[in-house]
Scaffold this motif. Sequence first.
Motif, PDB file in Angstrom:
ATOM      1  N   UNK A   1      22.484  41.979  35.006  1.00  0.00           N
ATOM      2  CA  UNK A   1      22.466  41.435  33.653  1.00  0.00           C
ATOM      3  C   UNK A   1      23.799  41.615  32.939  1.00  0.00           C
ATOM      4  N   UNK A   2      24.389  42.784  33.107  1.00  0.00           N
ATOM      5  CA  UNK A   2      25.628  43.083  32.394  1.00  0.00           C
ATOM      6  C   UNK A   2      26.581  43.849  33.303  1.00  0.00           C
ATOM      7  N   UNK A   3      27.173  43.123  34.226  1.00  0.00           N
ATOM      8  CA  UNK A   3      28.061  43.722  35.234  1.00  0.00           C
ATOM      9  C   UNK A   3      29.217  44.456  34.576  1.00  0.00           C
ATOM     10  N   UNK A   4      29.838  43.832  33.583  1.00  0.00           N
ATOM     11  CA  UNK A   4      31.058  44.389  32.995  1.00  0.00           C
ATOM     12  C   UNK A   4      30.767  45.653  32.196  1.00  0.00           C
ATOM     13  N   UNK A   5      29.779  45.600  31.293  1.00  0.00           N
ATOM     14  CA  UNK A   5      29.522  46.758  30.440  1.00  0.00           C
ATOM     15  C   UNK A   5      29.081  47.967  31.258  1.00  0.00           C
ATOM     16  N   UNK A   6      28.193  47.738  32.232  1.00  0.00           N
ATOM     17  CA  UNK A   6      27.779  48.838  33.091  1.00  0.00           C
ATOM     18  C   UNK A   6      28.955  49.318  33.935  1.00  0.00           C
ATOM     19  N   UNK A   7      29.750  48.377  34.439  1.00  0.00           N
ATOM     20  CA  UNK A   7      30.885  48.743  35.278  1.00  0.00           C
ATOM     21  C   UNK A   7      31.913  49.588  34.551  1.00  0.00           C
ATOM     22  N   UNK A   8      32.193  49.229  33.301  1.00  0.00           N
ATOM     23  CA  UNK A   8      33.164  49.991  32.504  1.00  0.00           C
ATOM     24  C   UNK A   8      32.655  51.411  32.264  1.00  0.00           C
ATOM     25  N   UNK A   9      31.372  51.532  31.907  1.00  0.00           N
ATOM     26  CA  UNK A   9      30.815  52.864  31.643  1.00  0.00           C
ATOM     27  C   UNK A   9      30.767  53.695  32.917  1.00  0.00           C
ATOM     28  N   UNK A  10      30.385  53.083  34.011  1.00  0.00           N
ATOM     29  CA  UNK A  10      30.320  53.805  35.280  1.00  0.00           C
ATOM     30  C   UNK A  10      31.704  54.282  35.707  1.00  0.00           C
TER      31      UNK A  10
END
Length: 321
Positions: free
Chosen positions: A287-296
């Motif tokens: 659903x939100x590749x970028x937001x999760x990716x940045x936080x991870x």
Amino acid sequence: MASPSTIELNEIFQHSTATHAYTLHWTSIGAPASTPLVFIHGTPWSSHIWYAHAQALSSHFHVYLFDNPTFGASPLGQPLPGKSHAISKEAELDADFSQESEVFAALYNHWKASWGSKDAHVVAHGSGALMSLRAFILHDCQFLSLYLINVTTLGPSPHPYFERFKNAESFFQSLTLEDFDKIVAAFIRGSTSSKLGEELIETLKTPWVSTEEGNKAFIRQMIRASQHNADEVEDRYPEVGLRIPVRIAWGDEDHLNHVVTASKLKEKLNAKEVFVIEGAGHLVMLDNVIELGVDLRRWLDQQQQRTHELKVRIEYVLQGP
């Protein structure tokens, strides 16, 4: 969303429990000298959901992907000779998750044998989080950190959707392949808040809808999801966050595991904090590749720095006055 490019699971690991023989398909990408990073999928998904994040992080970590038994490329565990008669349907469902956790722990230790003194960061989704916690608590797998996403780890999981399969198993088994295809596709779409591309939906549903055996396996996983529990490990959750850093991420539009569970889990695990992703469903990573990716990535960088500082302090102490 377009389907991420394919990552072939070109390695095989075999392990036998007291009653079953298992074959897991796995792979690793990135430099072997880098810190290990393990992704664990939940039910009824496969390692495919991690492809975008695995590829992005493989330039900084040695990333490991695998499919659990029955999921993706890994076949269902097979009863050992002479054991079939002793395994009832109820016992198999109850023991299935604990056995898969045992198999993952064996796979993790197999990988660790090539890491020397290193441990891995672990990222787990859905029921994969319970698998990671069982491996850590019961099988003494050592992790650097845990990043848990929209997880099922607090007691039974009697969501009405899963209960339907448990209460009407014969009905679902009687459906045609075409009708069953529609049910699985609807489940996948209902697990996200965004519009997935048809290619990605096809990839996620194919193992379950292409054969009658796939249909039966999907029904079996849904029934298992309605009754698996965390009783064996839940009392020991508080020690997890005291031993390693834990972060929880959650999509606030998850209709399978409500976001209020995140704060309860934070307290149980002594996790550092909860990161709520607005507008994301159960499959946050799609659903939100970028937001999760940045936080991870931020989380992993923080843990890498923490590990480095701890190593420096230990070396300083060992040097003596």
